[in-house]
Write a protein that holds these residues in place. Structure first.
Motif, mmCIF file in Angstrom:
data_model
loop_
_atom_site.group_PDB
_atom_site.id
_atom_site.type_symbol
_atom_site.label_atom_id
_atom_site.label_comp_id
_atom_site.label_asym_id
_atom_site.label_seq_id
_atom_site.Cartn_x
_atom_site.Cartn_y
_atom_site.Cartn_z
ATOM 1 N N TRP A 1 0.791 -1.182 -0.244
ATOM 2 C CA TRP A 1 -0.077 0.146 -0.113
ATOM 3 C C TRP A 1 0.910 1.224 -0.002
ATOM 4 O O TRP A 1 1.805 1.285 0.787
ATOM 5 C CB TRP A 1 -1.085 0.023 1.175
ATOM 6 N N THR B 1 -3.695 7.368 -0.458
ATOM 7 C CA THR B 1 -4.181 6.016 -0.679
ATOM 8 C C THR B 1 -4.873 5.377 0.703
ATOM 9 O O THR B 1 -5.970 4.950 0.814
ATOM 10 C CB THR B 1 -3.235 5.001 -1.287
ATOM 11 N N ILE C 1 -0.826 -1.041 -4.398
ATOM 12 C CA ILE C 1 -2.130 -0.090 -4.630
ATOM 13 C C ILE C 1 -1.447 1.409 -4.456
ATOM 14 O O ILE C 1 -0.956 1.676 -3.531
ATOM 15 C CB ILE C 1 -3.077 -0.629 -3.246
ATOM 16 N N CYS D 1 -0.324 -2.740 -10.382
ATOM 17 C CA CYS D 1 -0.776 -1.838 -9.317
ATOM 18 C C CYS D 1 -2.258 -1.280 -9.718
ATOM 19 O O CYS D 1 -2.564 -1.038 -10.896
ATOM 20 C CB CYS D 1 0.266 -0.377 -9.572
ATOM 21 N N LEU E 1 -12.514 -1.373 -4.418
ATOM 22 C CA LEU E 1 -10.860 -1.849 -4.342
ATOM 23 C C LEU E 1 -11.059 -3.312 -3.674
ATOM 24 O O LEU E 1 -10.409 -4.118 -4.399
ATOM 25 C CB LEU E 1 -10.188 -1.136 -3.467
ATOM 26 N N LEU F 1 -9.275 -6.708 -5.552
ATOM 27 C CA LEU F 1 -8.272 -7.267 -4.912
ATOM 28 C C LEU F 1 -8.304 -8.793 -4.867
ATOM 29 O O LEU F 1 -7.581 -9.629 -4.689
ATOM 30 C CB LEU F 1 -8.009 -6.745 -3.521
#
Length: 231
Positions: free
Chosen positions: A8, A13, A172, A189, A216, A220
């Protein structure tokens, strides 16, 4: 099967600086008598020293002083303005509960990044925080524009991932630097729209882009859930 790995980015973010970076840069420049650029969002992502060289006319010999002023104020004032983005904590808990290994990989100086992670209680989800060297005000070596590839590489090294599996490892982030750093290691990414990139930047280099934490989490799943087996 090895555990999936999710790296991360920090500002833009996980954490919303809420003006802590842009406002802090503006005040540091003004305090040292330098003009303040109109577009301060460009300063979120790359190292502060690099941004000062790229986007201002601050003489090289004065950059360390401007950076020092900015960093000192960030620790005392900037963190108080910062917030965790909505839905992120729930997603981190979900991933951690599913056995996903996670680390922070940020171009923020590592001691400052560790302070931010600790302040917001994020450390329980991350095995390590990989950040920039604390001498980031120095001029870059070997013509490097930014050091995200090295920072991601260090995060992977600390996790014991010598050769990341691109099907089970993902970065991410919200800026092109995150995508470029991931590409250097042969991994995808995922971009987030709540950060500091515009749509043009998000259209280049990212495997997919999420509009919120729930989306997200769906993206994922491709990297964190076992592939279905046929009979």
């Amino acid at each position: 099967m090895t555990a999936p790995v999710v790296l991360w980015d920090l500002d833009g973010t996980l954490l919303d600086p809420a003006g802590a970076i842009t406002g802090g840069i503006a005040r540091a420049l003004a305090e040292h008598g330098h003009a303040v650029p109109q577009d301060l969002r460009r300063f979120v992502g790359p190292p502060v020293g690099w941004s000062l060289r790229a986007f201002t006319d601050v003489p090289e010999e004065e950059i360390p002083r401007v950076v020092a002023t900015y960093r000192a104020r960030y620790r005392t004032e900037g963190l108080a303005q910062t917030r965790i983005y909505p839905g992120v904590e729930a997603l981190l808990e979900q991933l951690h509960g599913a056995g996903v290994r996670m680390a922070v990989a940020t171009q923020k100086p590592e001691p400052t990044a560790e302070l931010a992670v600790e302040r917001f209680g994020l450390g329980r989800w991350f095995e390590t925080v990989s950040g920039a060297a604390d001498d980031a005000a120095a001029a870059p070596r070997d013509g490097a524009v930014h050091d995200k590839p090295a920072i991601i590489g260090e995060a992977l090294r600390r996790l014991g991932v010598a050769a990341p599996d691109p099907a089970r490892t993902v970065m991410i982030g919200d800026r092109r630097y995150d995508a470029e750093g991931a590409l250097a290691h042969g991994i995808d990414c995922l971009g987030v729209r709540w950060g500091f990139a515009d749509e043009h930047e998000l259209a280049t280099g990212f495997a997919a882009v999420a509009g919120d934490a729930a989306e997200l989490g769906e993206l994922l799943a491709r990297y964190t859930q076992p592939a279905p087996t046929g009979r």
